[in-house]
Design an enzyme around this catalytic site. Structure first.
Site, mmCIF file in Angstrom:
data_model
loop_
_atom_site.group_PDB
_atom_site.id
_atom_site.type_symbol
_atom_site.label_atom_id
_atom_site.label_comp_id
_atom_site.label_asym_id
_atom_site.label_seq_id
_atom_site.Cartn_x
_atom_site.Cartn_y
_atom_site.Cartn_z
ATOM 1 N N HIS A 128 0.811 -1.219 0.000
ATOM 2 C CA HIS A 128 0.000 0.000 0.000
ATOM 3 C C HIS A 128 0.845 1.269 0.000
ATOM 4 O O HIS A 128 0.338 2.351 -0.262
ATOM 5 C CB HIS A 128 -0.983 0.003 1.177
ATOM 6 C CG HIS A 128 -0.368 0.206 2.520
ATOM 7 N ND1 HIS A 128 -0.068 -0.834 3.375
ATOM 8 C CD2 HIS A 128 -0.007 1.324 3.171
ATOM 9 C CE1 HIS A 128 0.448 -0.351 4.492
ATOM 10 N NE2 HIS A 128 0.490 0.960 4.388
ATOM 11 N N ASP A 158 0.294 -7.763 1.466
ATOM 12 C CA ASP A 158 0.619 -6.332 1.593
ATOM 13 C C ASP A 158 2.122 -6.106 1.650
ATOM 14 O O ASP A 158 2.612 -5.324 2.453
ATOM 15 C CB ASP A 158 -0.064 -5.706 2.818
ATOM 16 C CG ASP A 158 0.007 -4.176 2.792
ATOM 17 O OD1 ASP A 158 0.135 -3.613 1.690
ATOM 18 O OD2 ASP A 158 -0.047 -3.551 3.875
ATOM 19 N N GLY A 229 3.009 6.706 8.259
ATOM 20 C CA GLY A 229 4.359 6.891 7.742
ATOM 21 C C GLY A 229 5.300 5.794 8.179
ATOM 22 O O GLY A 229 6.379 5.613 7.613
ATOM 23 N N ASN A 230 4.918 5.024 9.212
ATOM 24 C CA ASN A 230 5.715 3.881 9.641
ATOM 25 C C ASN A 230 5.559 2.679 8.715
ATOM 26 O O ASN A 230 6.331 1.724 8.789
ATOM 27 C CB ASN A 230 5.337 3.420 11.055
ATOM 28 C CG ASN A 230 6.127 4.105 12.142
ATOM 29 O OD1 ASN A 230 5.571 4.827 12.959
ATOM 30 N ND2 ASN A 230 7.436 3.889 12.155
ATOM 31 N N SER A 231 4.554 2.698 7.852
ATOM 32 C CA SER A 231 4.318 1.567 6.954
ATOM 33 C C SER A 231 5.571 1.202 6.182
ATOM 34 O O SER A 231 6.203 2.058 5.564
ATOM 35 C CB SER A 231 3.223 1.903 5.944
ATOM 36 O OG SER A 231 1.958 1.678 6.475
ATOM 37 N N GLY A 287 -6.666 -25.979 -0.006
ATOM 38 C CA GLY A 287 -7.975 -26.228 -0.579
ATOM 39 C C GLY A 287 -9.051 -26.401 0.476
ATOM 40 O O GLY A 287 -9.912 -27.279 0.364
#
Length: 492
Positions: A128, A158, A229-231, A287
């Site tokens: 992201h 992500d 902002g730490n992402s 599955g």
């Protein structure tokens, strides 16, 4: 940063206007740090060594998405902006025409963090943080700046891998997140609110936490302060090793409230290895559809139902895909998975994390409870398409055609608002399916097609799905409508 709302916030960008873990670490990857002396019980923990190791390897990422012009269809009012408070002219929505109008989307800028994992310029961050970027600028701790390219992304976890053209960069050694213990001290290193090179400390509050934000997740929960902002920044142990990629915070305000979440390196290593080797993640599937056994038991009790599975921990199998790996091994609806390869499984997040280290074709030993009896089977894992082959993302050229967006004259003549015209047919999937030059594609897999980029995106999505087929709807220049099924599997 993603917020889980009450909020899940992906330690995300500040906007203005399952996989084989060991395969990743090779000659170019950072090597494990020298182990720090064990902490003495009851004594303060010195985190300066870990901070010194981490700060040079954590970068600031600036994201830019340029302003874009796109065409939208709007209703036209024959009276323009004429004010008609008493409705003398009837329902203003009746008799209106439609016209094309160009609108400009604003330029978007954002920021996040990333971690240098090898000295030759590979950087891990969150999907992201980079998704949709036209420009990525990476700033190192020493203020050097580089333009970055996206090597590959994985929305399901992500995670994203980007690269800068540089050598001898300060890479952060990669640790084993499996060895983390609840209560262990960790550092969160990143760039919250554009405050570069910020270090916060806390402990591991929980492991294998599932929040329902991503397709595959088994978060490390920490109370180290994580904010917007730490992402993409680093979660680091006291030995100065990367053990997680900070991704989310839980908050009711959008700011830190004591709960931060990081993607463990067990998942990260496999995603990175697959992107580098195959261009995309090779995801192994059991599955099944499942849920934590204790949650299923609680749900049954809430309905005043008697429950006795013979076990209270594990993954309750709610549904078995008849074409999946689990069905081949004999698992049935209502079974409870308790361990894989002798590794105890108490909840779905633990199962997802372990599966995230495997590839299609890998064999695993699975222990499960069937009608209160314990059984063990060996399973050969499959991909989403039900086989053990490498799944590759198809590109637009698999269709064997050239395209252009339709003109205003075509829209007027055919009374349509959008579409992409096939202007040349070569050997490929479209020719095999019977599509000819001049056909106008309007929908693919029930998604509206307004541009060549739309087709490209849909081809990539379909090529790695369980059903690698494009279901195409459109119209010929004569106005005749048509529908085609275009298989991609044989063309990959």
């Amino acid at each position: 940063m993603k917020i889980v709302k009450s909020y899940l916030l992906t330690a995300a960008c500040v906007v203005s206007l399952a996989f084989s873990a060991g395969a990743f670490i090779h000659a170019n990857a950072a090597q494990p740090a020298e182990p720090a002396a064990p902490a003495v019980a009851g004594q303060p923990v010195d985190l300066t060594y870990a901070a010194d190791k981490a700060l040079p390897a954590v970068v600031h990422i600036r994201y830019v998405q340029n302003a874009k012009t796109r065409t939208v269809e709007v209703e036209t009012n024959p009276f323009g902006d004429f004010f008609d408070p008493f409705g003398f002219f009837g329902n203003p929505g009746q008799g209106n025409g439609r016209r094309q109008q160009q609108v400009q989307t604003p330029k978007k800028e954002a920021s996040g963090s990333g971690v240098i994992i090898s000295s030759d310029g590979y950087i891990v961050t969150n999907n992201h943080v980079v998704d949709g970027a036209d420009e990525l600028t990476v700033t190192l701790n020493d203020n050097r700046e580089f333009s970055a390219t996206i090597v590959g992304t994985d929305k399901t976890t992500d995670l994203a891998l980007i690269k800068v053209s540089a050598k001898d960069l300060p890479a952060l050694p990669i640790g084993d997140s499996d060895k983390l213990k609840v209560g262990e001290w960790v550092l969160a290193v990143g760039n919250p609110f554009n405050l570069n090179s910020t270090v916060t400390a806390g402990i591991v509050s929980a492991k294998a936490r599932s929040l329902g934000a991503n397709g595959v997740e088994s978060f490390i929960q920490t109370d180290a302060a994580i904010n917007q902002g730490n992402s993409g920044g680093a979660l680091v142990n006291t030995r100065g090793e990367l053990v997680g990629i900070n991704a989310m915070l839980y908050s009711q305000t959008g700011s830190y409230a004591g709960y931060g979440f990081a993607i463990p390196t067990t998942i990260m290593n496999k995603v990175v290895a697959d992107i580098k080797q195959y261009g995309q993640v090779q995801r192994a599937l059991l599955g099944i559809m499942g849920v934590d056994a204790h949650k299923w038991i609680d749900s049954q009790k809430a309905q005043n139902k008697e429950v006795d599975l013979g076990v209270n921990e594990g993954v309750y199998v709610d549904k078995v895909d008849p074409d999946g790996a689990a069905a081949d091994a004999g698992l049935e609806d209502g079974d409870v998975i308790t361990s894989i390869d002798n590794k105890k499984v108490t909840k779905m997040a633990e199962l997802q994390e372990y599966m995230a280290t495997k590839r299609p074709g890998d064999k695993i030993s699975i222990t499960y409870v069937h009608k209160k009896k314990t059984k063990t089977s060996t399973i050969t894992l499959k991909n989403a398409q039900g086989n053990t082959g490498v799944v590759k993302q198809a590109d637009l050229d698999v269709l064997g055609a050239n395209f252009r967006e339709i003109t205003d004259e075509q829209k007027e003549h055919l009374k349509i608002g959008y579409g992409v015209e096939v202007i040349k047919i070569n050997n490929g999937a479209l020719k095999t399916a019977g599509i000819t030059r001049g056909f106008i594609i309007q929908k693919v897999n029930d998604e509206t097609v307004k541009s060549i980029d739309d087709i490209q995106k849909l081809v990539k999505e379909a090529s790695t799905s369980k059903d690698p087929v494009l279901y195409i709807q459109g119209v010929y220049p004569t106005g005749k409508k048509a529908y085609f099924a275009v298989p991609l599997e044989e063309s990959k």
